[in-house]
Scaffold this motif. Sequence first.
Motif, PDB file in Angstrom:
ATOM      1  N   PRO A  69       0.820  -1.064  -0.002  1.00  0.00           N
ATOM      2  CA  PRO A  69       0.078   0.171   0.040  1.00  0.00           C
ATOM      3  C   PRO A  69       0.923   1.398  -0.231  1.00  0.00           C
ATOM      4  N   GLY A  70       0.601   2.127  -0.788  1.00  0.00           N
ATOM      5  CA  GLY A  70       1.046   3.476  -1.098  1.00  0.00           C
ATOM      6  C   GLY A  70       2.252   3.369  -2.097  1.00  0.00           C
ATOM      7  N   GLN A  71       2.131   2.108  -2.946  1.00  0.00           N
ATOM      8  CA  GLN A  71       3.381   2.157  -4.047  1.00  0.00           C
ATOM      9  C   GLN A  71       2.427   1.604  -5.275  1.00  0.00           C
ATOM     10  N   ILE A  72       1.484   1.835  -5.497  1.00  0.00           N
ATOM     11  CA  ILE A  72       0.575   1.645  -6.668  1.00  0.00           C
ATOM     12  C   ILE A  72       1.176   2.756  -7.608  1.00  0.00           C
ATOM     13  N   HIS A  73       1.133   2.359  -9.052  1.00  0.00           N
ATOM     14  CA  HIS A  73       1.633   3.001  -9.953  1.00  0.00           C
ATOM     15  C   HIS A  73       0.260   3.231 -11.049  1.00  0.00           C
ATOM     16  N   LEU A  74       0.007   4.723 -11.084  1.00  0.00           N
ATOM     17  CA  LEU A  74      -1.034   4.957 -12.102  1.00  0.00           C
ATOM     18  C   LEU A  74      -0.506   5.973 -12.935  1.00  0.00           C
ATOM     19  N   SER A  75      -0.472   5.586 -14.333  1.00  0.00           N
ATOM     20  CA  SER A  75       0.051   6.545 -15.147  1.00  0.00           C
ATOM     21  C   SER A  75      -0.806   7.684 -15.190  1.00  0.00           C
ATOM     22  N   ALA A  76       0.005   9.043 -15.750  1.00  0.00           N
ATOM     23  CA  ALA A  76      -0.864  10.086 -15.807  1.00  0.00           C
ATOM     24  C   ALA A  76      -2.360  10.083 -16.778  1.00  0.00           C
ATOM     25  N   SER A  77      -2.084   9.164 -17.773  1.00  0.00           N
ATOM     26  CA  SER A  77      -2.805   9.123 -18.654  1.00  0.00           C
ATOM     27  C   SER A  77      -4.313   8.286 -18.038  1.00  0.00           C
ATOM     28  N   LEU A  78      -4.040   7.259 -17.180  1.00  0.00           N
ATOM     29  CA  LEU A  78      -4.937   6.449 -16.676  1.00  0.00           C
ATOM     30  C   LEU A  78      -5.609   7.247 -15.808  1.00  0.00           C
ATOM     31  N   GLN A  79      -4.813   8.075 -14.817  1.00  0.00           N
ATOM     32  CA  GLN A  79      -5.376   8.795 -13.761  1.00  0.00           C
ATOM     33  C   GLN A  79      -6.620   9.681 -14.550  1.00  0.00           C
ATOM     34  N   LYS A  80      -6.124  10.496 -15.698  1.00  0.00           N
ATOM     35  CA  LYS A  80      -7.080  11.349 -16.197  1.00  0.00           C
ATOM     36  C   LYS A  80      -8.072  10.781 -16.842  1.00  0.00           C
ATOM     37  N   TRP A  81      -7.893   9.531 -17.481  1.00  0.00           N
ATOM     38  CA  TRP A  81      -8.953   8.772 -18.043  1.00  0.00           C
ATOM     39  C   TRP A  81     -10.076   8.534 -17.028  1.00  0.00           C
ATOM     40  N   LEU A  82      -9.467   7.959 -15.817  1.00  0.00           N
ATOM     41  CA  LEU A  82     -10.511   7.455 -14.713  1.00  0.00           C
ATOM     42  C   LEU A  82     -11.345   8.683 -14.168  1.00  0.00           C
ATOM     43  N   ARG A  83     -10.690   9.790 -14.116  1.00  0.00           N
ATOM     44  CA  ARG A  83     -11.283  11.040 -13.501  1.00  0.00           C
ATOM     45  C   ARG A  83     -12.410  11.538 -14.434  1.00  0.00           C
ATOM     46  N   LYS A  84     -12.376  11.302 -15.900  1.00  0.00           N
ATOM     47  CA  LYS A  84     -13.220  11.813 -16.593  1.00  0.00           C
ATOM     48  C   LYS A  84     -14.349  10.779 -16.898  1.00  0.00           C
TER      49      LYS A  84
END
Length: 233
Positions: A69-84
């Motif tokens: 926990p605390g070491q997950i990696h979500l790419s910037a593009s994936l984070q943006k995609w999930l937010r929208k």
Amino acid sequence: MALPELPDNPCLFPDPVHALDQPNGLLAFGGDLSPTRLMAAYRLGIFPWFNPGEPILWWSPNPRGVCVPGQIHLSASLQKWLRKTPYQYRCNTAFAEVLEGCAAPRDGQGGTWLSPQMRSAYQRLHELGFAHSVEVWLDGALAGGLYGVSVGSIFCGESMFHRQPNASKAAFAALHHHLLDHAVLIDCQLMNPHLERLGVREMPRSDYLHLLAEHRDRPMAEGLWTPGDWPCP
């Protein structure tokens, strides 16, 4: 060395250090999928995995795929995609449906290891409060999810699936976010490229078993798995 057959006592397993190197982690065969035997196995770092028509096979691979926990990696593009993307997240509201999704054949595969026998066994663990589902919903339909078994403050992930883009990644991100302050480890069993991109790393089996022995009797916070909505990760 001959592969040992499990005895009638559902709590007795060989020491995982005796698991085979090839195939990696194969430890024993036989027994059943009763809740008592399954939970005894998970508490020892062992899990079942076998194809329909085979005897029940028990595994403890080395190394182990884990997410701290605390070491997950979500790419910037994936984070943006999930937010929208208007995904909604829930816990333990559609466990049987998640099992069905995980059991569906994947692209290029003709069958599934998650047989009716396995689904029935994990459904029983769910009814007893040990197995849990994380669900991703879109417009009232199940878009993806994952399920696993909680052993003290370690979550042992079993399988995930998606019907909509990135829904399995979204489920993993939601699980990580929910357990961030409660779990010491998310066990992913075996490494694969999909998990590696999410920050899952290899851990020697000896280290994993040490953490498991230390934390398997330290339950997570009460109410953590209450069925209902989860916030977006």
